[in-house]
Design a protein around this motif. Structure first.
Motif, short mmCIF file in Angstrom:
data_model
loop_
_atom_site.label_atom_id
_atom_site.label_comp_id
_atom_site.label_asym_id
_atom_site.label_seq_id
_atom_site.Cartn_x
_atom_site.Cartn_y
_atom_site.Cartn_z
N GLY A 126 0.81 -1.22 0.00
CA GLY A 126 0.00 0.00 0.00
C GLY A 126 0.84 1.27 0.00
O GLY A 126 0.33 2.35 -0.30
N THR A 127 2.12 1.15 0.32
CA THR A 127 3.00 2.32 0.36
C THR A 127 3.14 2.97 -1.01
O THR A 127 3.15 4.19 -1.13
CB THR A 127 4.39 1.93 0.91
OG1 THR A 127 4.23 1.46 2.25
CG2 THR A 127 5.35 3.09 0.89
N ALA A 128 3.23 2.15 -2.06
CA ALA A 128 3.41 2.68 -3.42
C ALA A 128 2.26 3.58 -3.84
O ALA A 128 2.45 4.55 -4.57
CB ALA A 128 3.57 1.54 -4.41
N GLN A 129 1.07 3.28 -3.37
CA GLN A 129 -0.09 4.09 -3.71
C GLN A 129 -0.14 5.36 -2.87
O GLN A 129 -0.49 6.42 -3.35
CB GLN A 129 -1.36 3.28 -3.52
CG GLN A 129 -2.61 4.03 -3.90
CD GLN A 129 -3.86 3.19 -3.70
OE1 GLN A 129 -3.80 2.06 -3.23
NE2 GLN A 129 -4.99 3.75 -4.07
N ARG A 130 0.23 5.28 -1.62
CA ARG A 130 0.06 6.39 -0.68
C ARG A 130 1.22 7.39 -0.65
O ARG A 130 1.01 8.59 -0.50
CB ARG A 130 -0.14 5.80 0.72
CG ARG A 130 -0.43 6.79 1.79
CD ARG A 130 -1.91 7.11 1.87
NE ARG A 130 -2.13 7.99 3.00
CZ ARG A 130 -2.45 9.27 2.88
NH1 ARG A 130 -2.61 9.81 1.70
NH2 ARG A 130 -2.63 10.01 3.95
N LEU A 131 2.46 6.93 -0.80
CA LEU A 131 3.62 7.81 -0.64
C LEU A 131 3.63 8.99 -1.63
O LEU A 131 3.87 10.13 -1.20
CB LEU A 131 4.92 7.01 -0.74
CG LEU A 131 6.21 7.81 -0.51
CD1 LEU A 131 6.21 8.49 0.86
CD2 LEU A 131 7.42 6.90 -0.67
N PRO A 132 3.37 8.79 -2.93
CA PRO A 132 3.38 9.95 -3.83
C PRO A 132 2.39 11.04 -3.44
O PRO A 132 2.70 12.23 -3.52
CB PRO A 132 3.03 9.35 -5.20
CG PRO A 132 3.45 7.92 -5.09
CD PRO A 132 3.17 7.55 -3.65
N SER A 133 1.20 10.65 -2.97
CA SER A 133 0.22 11.67 -2.57
C SER A 133 0.66 12.39 -1.29
O SER A 133 0.43 13.58 -1.14
CB SER A 133 -1.17 11.06 -2.41
OG SER A 133 -1.18 10.07 -1.41
N LEU A 134 1.33 11.66 -0.37
CA LEU A 134 1.85 12.32 0.83
C LEU A 134 2.94 13.32 0.47
O LEU A 134 2.99 14.43 1.02
CB LEU A 134 2.39 11.29 1.82
CG LEU A 134 1.37 10.45 2.57
CD1 LEU A 134 2.07 9.38 3.41
CD2 LEU A 134 0.50 11.32 3.46
N ARG A 147 8.62 -12.77 8.32
CA ARG A 147 7.74 -11.60 8.45
C ARG A 147 8.57 -10.39 8.87
O ARG A 147 8.47 -9.94 10.01
CB ARG A 147 6.65 -11.85 9.48
CG ARG A 147 5.67 -12.92 9.06
CD ARG A 147 4.63 -13.13 10.15
NE ARG A 147 3.79 -14.25 9.82
CZ ARG A 147 2.56 -14.12 9.34
NH1 ARG A 147 2.05 -12.94 9.15
NH2 ARG A 147 1.85 -15.19 9.07
N PRO A 148 9.40 -9.85 7.95
CA PRO A 148 10.23 -8.71 8.34
C PRO A 148 9.38 -7.47 8.57
O PRO A 148 8.31 -7.32 7.99
CB PRO A 148 11.16 -8.53 7.14
CG PRO A 148 10.43 -9.11 6.00
CD PRO A 148 9.60 -10.23 6.56
N TRP A 149 9.87 -6.62 9.45
CA TRP A 149 9.22 -5.33 9.66
C TRP A 149 9.42 -4.49 8.42
O TRP A 149 10.53 -4.42 7.87
CB TRP A 149 9.83 -4.63 10.88
CG TRP A 149 9.22 -3.29 11.11
CD1 TRP A 149 8.03 -3.03 11.72
CD2 TRP A 149 9.76 -2.02 10.72
NE1 TRP A 149 7.79 -1.67 11.73
CE2 TRP A 149 8.83 -1.04 11.12
CE3 TRP A 149 10.91 -1.62 10.06
CZ2 TRP A 149 9.03 0.33 10.90
CZ3 TRP A 149 11.12 -0.28 9.83
CH2 TRP A 149 10.19 0.69 10.25
N LEU A 150 8.34 -3.87 7.92
CA LEU A 150 8.41 -3.03 6.73
C LEU A 150 7.86 -1.65 7.05
O LEU A 150 6.77 -1.52 7.60
CB LEU A 150 7.58 -3.65 5.60
CG LEU A 150 8.03 -5.03 5.12
CD1 LEU A 150 7.00 -5.62 4.17
CD2 LEU A 150 9.40 -4.96 4.47
N PRO A 151 8.61 -0.59 6.71
CA PRO A 151 8.11 0.76 6.98
C PRO A 151 6.93 1.09 6.08
O PRO A 151 6.84 0.60 4.95
CB PRO A 151 9.32 1.65 6.66
CG PRO A 151 10.12 0.87 5.68
CD PRO A 151 9.91 -0.58 6.04
N GLY A 152 6.05 1.92 6.58
CA GLY A 152 4.90 2.37 5.81
C GLY A 152 5.19 3.71 5.14
O GLY A 152 6.29 4.26 5.25
N PRO A 153 4.19 4.29 4.47
CA PRO A 153 4.40 5.53 3.72
C PRO A 153 4.79 6.72 4.60
O PRO A 153 5.60 7.55 4.19
CB PRO A 153 3.07 5.77 3.01
CG PRO A 153 2.07 4.95 3.75
CD PRO A 153 2.82 3.79 4.33
#
Length: 198
Positions: free
Chosen positions: A93-101, A156-162
């Motif tokens: 979901g980061t790919a969709q949200r990060l550009p708008s942020l 299950r590595p920890w992954l940062p969000g947007p």
């Protein structure tokens, strides 16, 4: 017991659990694992959007983001270098949200006039429907331009969000701005900041 997110990152090979996590992104995880078992030095193309998204940044800016994540933030998820780009693995979901942020904060390429346009280079955000080439789990041949900087080591590595990657990008952009009391030299000259070299 300290968290692996707070430890200093280092180059290493992907563990068997990390390889299983990477392979889980594809349609045929067992075939990918069999390929890596037979040829552990083989990079593969994996789809994004289910197990992870990937934010691809220019190498120098990506390294600045990675430094901010580890020195001032929560750490990073897996990170690879591939053909002059830094691949930061992120939560789905980061790919969709990060550009708008980035755009909302006026750090994106299409920021408002008079805004901060251009300080954060274009970040390529790979999500649902995209694929990325990931380095081989057992290390790539020298000179291939492909390697793990922070290798996946768990299923299950920890992954940062947007929001975390936005924070890292903004901090990296601010760190790149240098204030000097000296007049600028030749504006067309290339200047490289080697103070961050590891």
């Amino acid at each position: 017991m300290s968290s692996t997110r707070n430890a200093t990152p280092h180059v290493s090979d992907v563990t068997s659990d990390g390889a299983a996590w990477l392979a889980s992104a594809g349609a045929y995880p067992r075939a990918t694992l069999a390929l890596w078992e037979e040829r552990p030095g083989t990079p593969v193309v994996l789809p994004c959007g289910s197990a992870f998204d990937v934010v691809s940044a220019p190498a120098i800016f990506g390294r600045r983001m990675l430094d901010r994540l580890w020195e001032d933030g929560p750490g990073s998820g897996p990170v690879a270098e591939f053909r002059g780009r830094m691949l930061l693995f992120a939560a789905s979901g980061t790919a969709q949200r990060l550009p708008s942020l980035l755009g909302w904060e006026e750090w994106g390429v299409r920021g408002r006039e008079g805004g901060r346009t251009g300080e954060v280079p274009p970040l390529l955000c790979h999500g649902v429907g995209d694929t990325v080439t990931v380095p081989a789990p057992a290390g790539s041949p020298p000179g291939s331009g492909s390697r793990w900087l922070v290798a996946p080591d768990t299923r299950r590595p920890w992954l940062p969000g947007p929001e975390i990657l936005l924070w890292a990008a903004v901090r990296a952009a601010r760190a790149a701005v240098r204030i000097s009391i000296f007049p600028p030299a030749d504006q067309d000259a290339k200047v490289y900041d080697v103070s961050r070299r590891r």
